[in-house]
Scaffold this active site. Sequence first.
Site, PDB file in Angstrom:
ATOM      1  N   CYS A  31       0.857  -1.182   0.000  1.00  0.00           N
ATOM      2  CA  CYS A  31       0.000   0.000   0.000  1.00  0.00           C
ATOM      3  C   CYS A  31       0.897   1.237   0.000  1.00  0.00           C
ATOM      4  O   CYS A  31       2.123   1.149   0.124  1.00  0.00           O
ATOM      5  CB  CYS A  31      -0.909   0.001   1.228  1.00  0.00           C
ATOM      6  SG  CYS A  31       0.002   0.121   2.798  1.00  0.00           S
ATOM      7  N   CYS A 115       2.717   5.884   8.778  1.00  0.00           N
ATOM      8  CA  CYS A 115       1.733   6.017   7.709  1.00  0.00           C
ATOM      9  C   CYS A 115       0.826   7.214   7.997  1.00  0.00           C
ATOM     10  O   CYS A 115       0.325   7.361   9.116  1.00  0.00           O
ATOM     11  CB  CYS A 115       0.897   4.743   7.612  1.00  0.00           C
ATOM     12  SG  CYS A 115      -0.463   4.868   6.436  1.00  0.00           S
ATOM     13  N   GLU A 145       0.852  -0.185  16.522  1.00  0.00           N
ATOM     14  CA  GLU A 145      -0.058   0.902  16.157  1.00  0.00           C
ATOM     15  C   GLU A 145      -0.974   1.260  17.313  1.00  0.00           C
ATOM     16  O   GLU A 145      -1.212   2.440  17.600  1.00  0.00           O
ATOM     17  CB  GLU A 145      -0.881   0.518  14.929  1.00  0.00           C
ATOM     18  CG  GLU A 145      -1.782   1.645  14.458  1.00  0.00           C
ATOM     19  CD  GLU A 145      -2.691   1.255  13.315  1.00  0.00           C
ATOM     20  OE1 GLU A 145      -3.808   1.800  13.250  1.00  0.00           O
ATOM     21  OE2 GLU A 145      -2.281   0.413  12.494  1.00  0.00           O
ATOM     22  N   SER A 241       1.753  -9.659  10.770  1.00  0.00           N
ATOM     23  CA  SER A 241       1.049  -8.673   9.954  1.00  0.00           C
ATOM     24  C   SER A 241      -0.451  -8.808  10.190  1.00  0.00           C
ATOM     25  O   SER A 241      -1.081  -9.761   9.728  1.00  0.00           O
ATOM     26  CB  SER A 241       1.373  -8.888   8.468  1.00  0.00           C
ATOM     27  OG  SER A 241       0.488  -8.145   7.654  1.00  0.00           O
TER      28      SER A 241
END
Length: 343
Positions: A31, A115, A145, A241
């Site tokens: 991405c 990101c 995150e 992931s």
Amino acid sequence: MPRVPGATGRLKDIPGVGQKRVLLASPRGYCAGVDRAVVAVEKALDRYGAPVYVRKQIVHNKHVVATLEAQGAVFVDEVDEVPEGAHVVFSAHGVAPSVVAAAESRGLKAIDATCPLVTKVHREAVRFARDDFEILLIGHAGHEEVEGTAGEAPGNVTLVGSPDAAAAVVVRDPDRVVWLSQTTLSVDETMDTVRRLRERFPNLQDPPSDDICYATQNRQVAIKKVAKEADVVIVVGSANSSNSVRLVEVALESGAKAAYRVDYASEVRQAWLDGAATVGVTSGASVPEVLVEEVLAALADAGYGDVAEVRTAEEDLVFSLPKELRRDESGARDERALGGRSR
């Protein structure tokens, strides 16, 4: 660069299931946020020379990490492992303000490869905490995150790890509650969690825009379509992931008879293909396309040479590189300042 573990010649073409084919999900793989983060480490190495330190894995893919290590990147768990004054890159998953402060206290030259979609969630957390909302953060405990987002407003965040966990949530004021989410979750499971939270807290507010990133959603939509026709689905991606693991779950929920995750084509087992006419293939958002190509080559050995792409969306989003890397040493705008890698 580390060699991709070989896979050709392992699998056999065993007849008996009729016409064999592969349905290749698209979008898949890198991405914009992952592309930006990986290129940031590469450019930092080019500009400053090895070693360049990276806090945590830059993205959750073992091949990407090994490739960057071979180029001179050094991955550490915390910034106190980085020599004073050195360059350190913050991963695509983001960091808490305490990590930024720790880096500054050691005189580190930080490059923030978070990101931008994760940064958006951080800003939402800061804003809602400032307005004294309690934030119900939907995500997985221990994920970088989640730790980064929670660290923006530690006194206002309650983690909700699953739909079932919604039943145990306690809030101070049910009229001042908002939900945010980790960007790489299952869309369906997140909405189920929100539904259960809203049953308990009818005035629960939504974030200004969807927190689950476009790439995560697009890859889930694509594999849903593939899974309806697939006897088995192979997802390329690493075990840590989140979005890759979710793709396996979504495939099973959407009709695939079986689904497996692999880092490399060499992990695909002959037994998975027994009785399978149609094999679905996709990859997580941190997976380079070379790893998918290796899987397709291995499947071709087993008779699955007919590959049809199932495309459900077009992706053209690009992100600027971190500000420290947008100009070259002469001060001129770098040719890869926008969009990262040529695709």
